[in-house]
Motif scaffolding. Structure first.
Motif, PDB file in Angstrom:
ATOM      1  N   ASN A 120      19.797  13.675  74.911  1.00  0.00           N
ATOM      2  CA  ASN A 120      18.568  13.757  74.117  1.00  0.00           C
ATOM      3  C   ASN A 120      18.669  12.938  72.826  1.00  0.00           C
ATOM      4  OD1 ASN A 120      17.443  15.457  76.022  1.00  0.00           O
ATOM      5  ND2 ASN A 120      18.024  17.323  74.940  1.00  0.00           N
ATOM      6  N   GLN A 124      16.328   9.789  71.825  1.00  0.00           N
ATOM      7  CA  GLN A 124      15.549   9.836  70.595  1.00  0.00           C
ATOM      8  C   GLN A 124      15.917   8.685  69.666  1.00  0.00           C
ATOM      9  OE1 GLN A 124      13.076  12.110  70.471  1.00  0.00           O
ATOM     10  NE2 GLN A 124      12.402  10.868  68.735  1.00  0.00           N
ATOM     11  N   LYS A 127      13.921   5.810  70.735  1.00  0.00           N
ATOM     12  CA  LYS A 127      12.532   5.906  70.280  1.00  0.00           C
ATOM     13  C   LYS A 127      12.414   5.539  68.791  1.00  0.00           C
ATOM     14  CE  LYS A 127      11.139   9.429  73.641  1.00  0.00           C
ATOM     15  NZ  LYS A 127      10.662  10.812  73.840  1.00  0.00           N
ATOM     16  N   SER A 251       9.497  10.210  64.837  1.00  0.00           N
ATOM     17  CA  SER A 251      10.674   9.989  65.687  1.00  0.00           C
ATOM     18  C   SER A 251      11.956  10.327  64.937  1.00  0.00           C
ATOM     19  CB  SER A 251      10.722   8.524  66.153  1.00  0.00           C
ATOM     20  OG  SER A 251       9.602   8.205  66.941  1.00  0.00           O
ATOM     21  N   LYS A 254      12.318  14.112  64.863  1.00  0.00           N
ATOM     22  CA  LYS A 254      12.758  14.626  66.165  1.00  0.00           C
ATOM     23  C   LYS A 254      14.235  14.335  66.400  1.00  0.00           C
ATOM     24  CE  LYS A 254       8.221  14.418  68.394  1.00  0.00           C
ATOM     25  NZ  LYS A 254       7.394  13.762  69.443  1.00  0.00           N
ATOM     26  N   LEU A 255      14.714  13.211  65.880  1.00  0.00           N
ATOM     27  CA  LEU A 255      16.137  12.886  66.017  1.00  0.00           C
ATOM     28  C   LEU A 255      17.002  13.880  65.248  1.00  0.00           C
ATOM     29  CD1 LEU A 255      18.412  11.043  66.961  1.00  0.00           C
ATOM     30  CD2 LEU A 255      17.968   9.569  64.987  1.00  0.00           C
TER      31      LEU A 255
END
Length: 423
Positions: A120, A124, A127, A251, A254-255
């Motif tokens: 994940n 990420q 992204k 992004s 989320k990382l």
């Protein structure tokens, strides 16, 4: 056949003279910009990284070989060795030189979610890189805007100069006839001719600037830009939610969330199967190897549970570090929105100012045109001299030039505002 040729010629002429719009130049520039290649490279790198992480579920095989010489080895006590010798048994003991060629096999059964979280994080991170590339590419639009509208302004100025040259040429022809008839001085004719030549000279300079700027825009866009189209005025609503920078901040947040989840997996135990096999000396049967110094095959299989409790030492600090990173990202987003809002206000105010000025420009041009026509009539009747007419022609041209500058600047601000809000 002739009709077909004429049709083909018309199609070719239409294609050649087709105007490039601002949107077409924007799209062409983004496709042509070298940074666009990073999209494919980022996707490929992310895909390979994820595949490598997934392979952690495959059996991990390690091959090894070693040769050692020891200062001391396991041996029988001297009394027992003497006793065995009396019994007719030669107990040599282990040799000090030992050898081993082996294979170690590890198979993860439960990793606490570590591999999944690493995957994940890698996705990420890809992204985030894509969003950063998109934000960098977005700046290309600003550069295209500047060149495109500067080119439009040059086109308008060249056309206005052509109109002035036409007026001067008309006056020059009239004065030439008057000089021949003896009703005008040769110096007046020379004055008008000098002014016309000055306008032509200025036009040549503008055309060279246009050629240079047109070439720059063509190279930047990767297409031949030879006939641009004046865009229509637009209305823009205030919103920055579609800007690529906003997707970049999302992004990044989320990382940090993915990294925070990965911290929790470090606290969980890990379960795995293992198998070890080797060929060498000594083997697992040490008593046999003390009697016969021969190489043998040996193997071990089992299950292993491990728990790295040292992750607890830094867990709290790591959580605090990620929390600080999250706050920094949120702060950067607030700063961006604030600056973007200030830019929107400035652009909106400039648009309103130019719209007000353009309304008065129309009236000024009508008045200047009337004055210039009256001056032409007065010159024909000998009421004023040629300098007065030239001054009025210059004033009329200045008014038209000012209106053109205001219109182009207004359009530029409108489209700057459009791209500021990413509409």
């Amino acid at each position: 056949m002739k009709k077909i040729m004429i049709t083909l010629a018309l199609i070719m002429m239409t294609t050649i003279s087709q105007a490039q719009t601002l949107g077409e130049c924007q799209q062409a520039a983004e496709k042509n910009y070298p940074l666009i290649k990073q999209y494919g490279l980022i996707a490929k790198t992310t895909q390979l990284t994820v595949k490598n992480i997934q392979k952690a579920w495959l059996p991990q095989l390690t091959a090894s070989a070693q040769a050692t010489y020891q200062s001391a080895v396991t041996a029988w006590p001297e009394r027992m060795q003497t006793m065995y010798q009396q019994m007719g048994l030669n107990m040599k003991g282990l040799s000090k030189d030992q050898y081993k060629i082996g294979v170690d096999l590890q198979q993860t059964v439960y990793d606490g979610g570590s591999i999944s979280n690493q995957r994940n994080i890698a996705q990420q991170e890809g992204k985030v890189q894509e969003a950063q590339t998109e934000a960098n590419l977005y700046q290309v639009r600003q550069r295209v805007n500047e060149m495109y509208f500067s080119l439009l302004l040059l086109n308008e100025q060249i056309q206005l100069n052509e109109d002035v040259k036409t007026l001067l040429l008309s006056s020059e022809n009239k004065l030439s006839a008057m000089v021949k008839g003896g009703t005008a001085a040769t110096s007046d004719l020379d004055n008008v001719r000098a002014e016309r030549l000055s306008v032509e000279q200025q036009n040549e300079s503008l055309k060279q600037q246009k050629q240079m700027l047109q070439r720059m825009l063509s190279v930047f866009c990767g297409i031949e830009v030879n006939n641009i189209h004046k865009p229509e005025p637009i209305q823009v609503t205030s919103s920055a939610s579609n800007r690529p920078e906003m997707r970049l901040y999302d992004s990044q947040l989320k990382l940090t969330e993915a990294k925070e989840k990965a911290l929790d997996t470090q606290l969980r135990p890990k379960l795995g199967l293992f198998a070890q096999g080797y060929y060498g000396y000594p083997g697992l049967n040490m008593f046999e190897d003390m009697m016969n110094r021969k190489w043998s095959l040996n193997g071990i299989v089992g299950i292993k549970l491990s728990w790295n409790v040292s992750a607890l030492y830094t867990h709290k600090n790591d959580k605090a570090r990620l929390s600080a990173q999250r706050e920094m990202i949120e702060n950067a987003r607030e700063v961006f929105l604030f600056n973007n809002k200030m830019e929107e206000i400035q652009q909106s105010e400039n648009i309103s100012r130019y719209q007000t000025m353009i309304k008065s420009d129309d009236e000024i041009i009508v008045l200047r045109t009337n004055v210039r026509k009256a001056a032409e009539s007065k010159l024909a009747h000998g009421i004023i001299d040629i300098n007065s007419l030239l001054r009025e022609i210059s004033n009329e041209n200045a008014a038209k030039t000012q209106q053109t500058i205001h219109e182009i600047d207004m359009l530029k601000e409108m489209y700057h505002l459009k791209y500021t809000n990413n509409e």
